[in-house]
Motif scaffolding. Structure first.
Motif, PDB file in Angstrom:
ATOM      1  N   GLY A  97      10.257  12.629  -5.555  1.00 57.64           N
ATOM      2  CA  GLY A  97      10.607  11.349  -5.871  1.00 57.64           C
ATOM      3  C   GLY A  97       9.468  10.413  -5.934  1.00 57.64           C
ATOM      4  O   GLY A  97       8.294  10.618  -6.242  1.00 57.64           O
ATOM      5  N   GLU A  98       9.716   9.142  -5.812  1.00 53.80           N
ATOM      6  CA  GLU A  98       8.696   7.966  -5.960  1.00 53.80           C
ATOM      7  C   GLU A  98       8.611   7.058  -4.663  1.00 53.80           C
ATOM      8  O   GLU A  98       9.389   6.833  -3.920  1.00 53.80           O
ATOM      9  N   ALA A  99       7.152   6.945  -4.252  1.00 56.45           N
ATOM     10  CA  ALA A  99       6.976   6.225  -3.020  1.00 56.45           C
ATOM     11  C   ALA A  99       5.367   5.960  -3.146  1.00 56.45           C
ATOM     12  O   ALA A  99       4.500   6.609  -3.863  1.00 56.45           O
ATOM     13  N   PRO A 100       5.075   4.873  -2.557  1.00 54.34           N
ATOM     14  CA  PRO A 100       3.513   4.543  -2.496  1.00 54.34           C
ATOM     15  C   PRO A 100       2.855   5.574  -1.508  1.00 54.34           C
ATOM     16  O   PRO A 100       3.505   6.069  -0.925  1.00 54.34           O
ATOM     17  N   LEU A 101       1.532   5.714  -1.871  1.00 50.17           N
ATOM     18  CA  LEU A 101       0.516   6.536  -1.027  1.00 50.17           C
ATOM     19  C   LEU A 101       0.672   5.894   0.236  1.00 50.17           C
ATOM     20  O   LEU A 101       0.330   4.656   0.470  1.00 50.17           O
ATOM     21  N   PRO A 102       0.164   6.860   1.315  1.00 47.41           N
ATOM     22  CA  PRO A 102      -0.003   6.324   2.713  1.00 47.41           C
ATOM     23  C   PRO A 102      -1.279   5.509   2.522  1.00 47.41           C
ATOM     24  O   PRO A 102      -2.218   5.841   1.988  1.00 47.41           O
ATOM     25  N   PRO A 103      -1.694   4.746   3.618  1.00 49.09           N
ATOM     26  CA  PRO A 103      -2.522   3.793   3.955  1.00 49.09           C
ATOM     27  C   PRO A 103      -3.974   4.664   3.744  1.00 49.09           C
ATOM     28  O   PRO A 103      -5.072   4.183   3.233  1.00 49.09           O
ATOM     29  N   ALA A 104      -3.949   5.907   4.414  1.00 47.05           N
ATOM     30  CA  ALA A 104      -5.085   6.556   4.788  1.00 47.05           C
ATOM     31  C   ALA A 104      -5.598   7.096   3.129  1.00 47.05           C
ATOM     32  O   ALA A 104      -6.742   7.240   2.859  1.00 47.05           O
ATOM     33  N   ALA A 105      -4.480   7.603   2.608  1.00 47.94           N
ATOM     34  CA  ALA A 105      -4.988   7.957   1.000  1.00 47.94           C
ATOM     35  C   ALA A 105      -5.363   6.890   0.224  1.00 47.94           C
ATOM     36  O   ALA A 105      -6.243   7.143  -0.413  1.00 47.94           O
ATOM     37  N   ARG A 106      -4.734   5.696   0.367  1.00 45.11           N
ATOM     38  CA  ARG A 106      -5.319   4.619  -0.296  1.00 45.11           C
ATOM     39  C   ARG A 106      -6.758   4.116  -0.045  1.00 45.11           C
ATOM     40  O   ARG A 106      -7.563   4.239  -0.884  1.00 45.11           O
ATOM     41  N   ALA A 107      -6.927   4.209   1.351  1.00 46.06           N
ATOM     42  CA  ALA A 107      -8.420   3.999   1.622  1.00 46.06           C
ATOM     43  C   ALA A 107      -9.334   4.821   1.229  1.00 46.06           C
ATOM     44  O   ALA A 107     -10.497   4.472   0.813  1.00 46.06           O
ATOM     45  N   TRP A 108      -9.092   6.284   1.408  1.00 39.96           N
ATOM     46  CA  TRP A 108     -10.037   7.265   0.688  1.00 39.96           C
ATOM     47  C   TRP A 108     -10.227   6.893  -0.593  1.00 39.96           C
ATOM     48  O   TRP A 108     -11.527   7.257  -1.379  1.00 39.96           O
TER      49      TRP A 108
END
Length: 197
Positions: free
Chosen positions: A63-74
């Motif tokens: 499905g579709e969902a935003p990336l987790p904060p840790a993945a975004r920060a990396w």
């Protein structure tokens, strides 16, 4: 009459830069094959750290969902890719995020089992970016709001210009043929083009 001239002057001043930009990009859009260069594509790879792999493994199966904060920060630190809360496409094998922007796009693919990450940046150049802005594609909300303001200013400019033409029509007999031509020629070409489709 004086009030009409004042509003016409204000609208023309507000429209000037945008009108020049939209006229120029109208030409480049109509001849995109001539003006737009071949896209430049760059690819960068890296392995996501263990903590990022862990949060991705715990994410949705599909499905579709935003990336987790840790993945975004990396991604921001490693690739200078700002994902925000954009929705990524999740599957058992990978997480893929495609971010469109005027003149290009960034595609991020993270392999869920091993953390292998590919960031592909496609840039189509300044002309392509201007063409996308002309149509409002992939543009921020502020730009779309500016287009709306510009459209209203153009309507005021055209309306007050027509009013000034009408007030001087008796002194200039060529006014009416010019007005009729300005309406009939584009309308006729549009009808012919629409019928040919």
């Amino acid at each position: 009459m004086r009030e009409l001239r004042r509003w016409h002057w204000i609208a023309s001043a507000l429209c000037l830069a945008m009108l020049l930009m939209f006229a120029a990009t109208g030409l480049t859009l109509n001849h995109a094959g001539t003006f737009e260069p071949e896209p430049r594509v760059t690819q960068t790879r890296a392995i996501a750290p263990a903590e990022v792999q862990k949060v991705l493994a715990a994410g949705p199966a599909q499905g579709e969902a935003p990336l987790p904060p840790a993945a975004r920060a990396w991604l921001d630190k490693q690739f200078k890719v700002r994902t925000g809360d954009a929705a990524a496409t999740w599957s058992a094998e990978a997480v893929e995020l495609v971010q469109q922007r005027p003149g290009g796009q960034t595609t991020t693919v993270i392999d869920r089992p091993g953390g292998q990450t590919l960031v592909e940046i496609e840039a189509r150049g300044l002309v392509a970016a201007a063409n996308d802005l002309h149509t409002g594609r992939y543009s921020p909300k502020a730009w779309n709001l500016l287009i709306d303001v510009f459209a209203v200013a153009c309507l005021v400019f055209a309306g007050t210009g027509l009013g000034l033409l009408l007030t001087n029509a008796r002194a200039r007999p060529v006014t009416w043929p010019l007005i009729l031509g300005g309406v009939a020629i584009p309308l006729g070409v549009w009808l012919i083009a629409a019928h040919a489709l």
